[in-house]
Write an enzyme that holds these catalytic residues in place. Sequence first.
Site, mmCIF file in Angstrom:
data_model
loop_
_atom_site.group_PDB
_atom_site.id
_atom_site.type_symbol
_atom_site.label_atom_id
_atom_site.label_comp_id
_atom_site.label_asym_id
_atom_site.label_seq_id
_atom_site.Cartn_x
_atom_site.Cartn_y
_atom_site.Cartn_z
ATOM 1 C CE1 TYR A 134 7.367 -11.228 0.833
ATOM 2 C CE2 TYR A 134 6.229 -13.268 0.065
ATOM 3 C CZ TYR A 134 7.403 -11.934 0.306
ATOM 4 O OH TYR A 134 8.262 -11.694 -1.082
ATOM 5 C CE LYS A 138 7.527 -9.196 -2.016
ATOM 6 N NZ LYS A 138 8.617 -8.101 -2.822
#
Length: 324
Positions: A134, A138
Amino acid sequence: MRILVTGGSGFIGSHLIDRLLARGNEILNVDIKAPIFRHQVPLWHQTDILDLAELTRAFGEFEPQAVMHLAAKADVKARTWEDYASIFRGTQNVLAAIDAVPSVQRLLNVSTQLVIGPEYRPRSLLDFKPYTLYGEAKAFAEGAVLQWQSPVHWTTVRPATIWGPHNHFLVDGIWRYLANGAYLHPNGKQPVMRAYGYVENTAEQMIGLLEAAPSLTYRQTYYAADAVMDSAIWCDAFAMALRGKPAKRIPIPALKAAGLLGDAASKVGKRLPMDSGRALRMTESYPVPYEPTLKLLGPPPVTFEDGVRASVAWLKAGAPAHAD
């Protein structure tokens, strides 16, 4: 101000929209999911951020002056890069949609602290050390914004551990274990320091960054957090409020052994509450440099104690998924 919010139906986005409305802004929420708060349904435009044509159409019809980009699959346990297409491809789509709409003057890109792992000190905005897949997605999205050739004023904000009412990730995780006395906090020689942010304070910080003087926020990155504190203090506050006792403690060697047991169970198709990854996250300090945010915007409006009371009241009401 006319503000388009992507991902406004989520935990942070829902609180953010309420704070924006309280300031008299005109809001459009672009999200694939319906809002948490029913009174926000009239502001919702159901759109998949991966559908560039529809996304651009929504931008063009609303003609926003500012965009607050939160849309993302916020599941740190997803296992493939494509699981995070809403982050890396979605951010590219948002930038393309902004390019097609001359009304947009400012962009607030909402990232995560996970683009920089625990206790790593980056040398520049381009120095990423992602923590989890994740965080990698990002970091890719932040890079896309950094390389974006546009006159639009942009600022990136990296939320820390954000908590408060309507955070169902915490309901299904640590809050449930704290409530039934099953949570075991690591008992080590040194405190585990974490950066936390109460959701309403986080929303205020995001709005503050959007509205701040351009000279202070142009192409800059800030963190959203209230304080860095011993995680035991945070856990004990909820344990005391939920069951009248502080959280139980476990020696770190025993916690790591439980993590190895969980790893072995996962290999045979069984999932235990603990694995090595979770044990590591529970024992690693994870401070972030949030002080520039407080210097720019001032202290957050909601105290830690009031935030705990509001969260516990919501939990004791059954943690409803939707609210009026």
